[in-house]
Design an enzyme around this catalytic site. Sequence first.
Site: not given
Length: 634
Positions: A204, A210, A391, A450, A570, A599, A614
């Site tokens: 991701n 950036g 995973d 957000r 996210h 993450e 992030a």
Amino acid sequence: MKKNLFRNTGKRIITFGLAAMLAASALTGCSKSSSVSNPAPSGVLTQSASSNEGAVYTAGTYSATVTGMHEMTVNVTVSETEILDIQIDHQETSGVGEPAVESIPAEILEIQGLGVDVVSGATLTSNAVIEGVKECLKQAGLSEEGINKLLSIKKDEEKIEDQELTADVVVIGAGGAGMAAAVTANQAGKEVIVIEKTGKMGGNTILSGGALNAVEEGSETAVANNDSVEKHYNQTFDGGDQEGDPVLVHTLVNNAWSGVEWLKSLGMEFYDGVFTVTGGMWPRAHKPVEPEGTGFFKTYQNYIDTHTGITMAYNTTAEEIIVEDGVVTGVICTGKTGNTVTVKAVNGVVLATGGFGRNVEMRMKYNEITKKWPALDESIPSTNTSGITGDGIIMAEAIGANLVQMGNIQLLPLGDPETGSLSGNIEHAVESRIFVNLEGNRFVNEGGRRDEMTLALFEQPETKMYIVMDSDTYPQGNELNNFGESIADLVAAGRALKADTLEELAELMNVPAKNLTAGVENYNRYCKGGDLKGKTDEFGRTLFTDTDGINDGINKGPFYAALRVPTVHHTMGGVQINEQAQVMDTNGNVISGLYAAGEVTGGIHGSNRLGGNALTDTVVFGRIAGTNAADFVK
Ligand code: ADP
């Protein structure tokens, strides 16, 4: 006028021909010429008799325009019996779609068939390339039956034997955190194997805008913006409703600037100054010179190319963490051909597989904890690449890792209406743009959190909104957005709207002009020269002044708008770690030998992650995990 921080880049043309194949190299070049779109049979440039016995194609060069992440033109040259050459004029992002533009035509030429696998993580681009070639071959006279036959031609893949590999440090996942860990462990003198389920590094992280938050305490930039590490801490902690672990938040903000310095020491370039990224709450985001997250991976790849000791195991999926006598010693993976690859670590293992934004089942299950979002089913798209399916969280849970704050899922109001990706997002910085709904009305503090912005968007008609801005951001009309796309191309493709006046823009947006103009006029009052400058507006917005202090509002045509929808971005919950990036079990003990970063971890960002944090997370905790995994002795 606002400074234009970002550079323009040209289109790339990639050519694949038999000669090039023999030389085992692809020719690349640059062109600014616009793509030729000629899907009709009149695209034939040369033709020979099709009645020859054994002829499959009408010899010639054919052209088709298709859309991957961006529009691209595929030109295919055929003889009567063979595909000779494939040329693609494209703008796919390097490290994202570009690997597919490079590998798929080469394979089509090699097997003279269309049964090629899509490049994992670049599905849109892969399918577009295959579609373009198919279209050209149809123009060359190939029947539906012939196409189907070509689709069934696949490369013979011999099953590779099961393998056992060993390295000092094993890193699972070649995204931002994994690569930061791998490079750091190698800098500590260790041999590293990086396991990556797709065919490329980036995860991701490479798809992000950036923005990297970091405060250089006491620097001119920090002082000018009235910023400090403490303010970064407070905004991160409060912005996540104080749910983040204070120790981890301190670790994040205290090590952020040294992370930037480390990246610079590896050769990564950043623009001077900082900007406010959406949901970042403050101007402290550093902007890499390369678009999206590509700068990180160019840097990491360059490190690998110039040092020994990092092996990338692509197309290898980690399935199970190996625990021996209570210590994590490696990971069992599935290789490309279904073979088992067992990778053992002399020192530590770093889990860096990212979140679960593309695992609909998991995000629906965990949304039940907080019930924050009205819907997280498959109707809600995601900015994430397809491999981000939780995973690592599942694997770690299976060996007793504690999962924390799994219900904290972040959506952005900025998704592409068709794909949910951030591609096509025209904003550069918070201060210079507004959001309006399909009635042309502003509805939220566009400088806010957000989650608040996205929840407000869920309340709007059709759950859609436009980003609106003026030409301060795009003075020449061909500058790039934060995702490496030219505004002119976005307009040409209908993905952004452009008009000389706000009234005309409203017409293109199909919203009442009086609402749009009234909203803009009100916003302008808070910008430079406005009678309410320095005040908070009725939505609670305070961010009107950009870092150079010259945002004088949305007042200079041409004006731009782009349609956006909510998109899963996210997942803040995940595997619990301590400040040494050691994974914790459900009893509060460290799981020996296992480190995690990025993450896949939980508990840093709380209920809502600040925009720009992030990438900081990947660099800070990636480096800590890499250092400690290198130091770990069984
Ligand atoms: P972060 O920002 O935390 O580094 P990214 O999304 O950038 O996360 O990267 C995560 C990477 O992990 C992606 O490249 C993804 O393909 C990879 N990955 C996810 N699951 C597995 C797995 N089971 N085995 C190997 N790699 C994986």
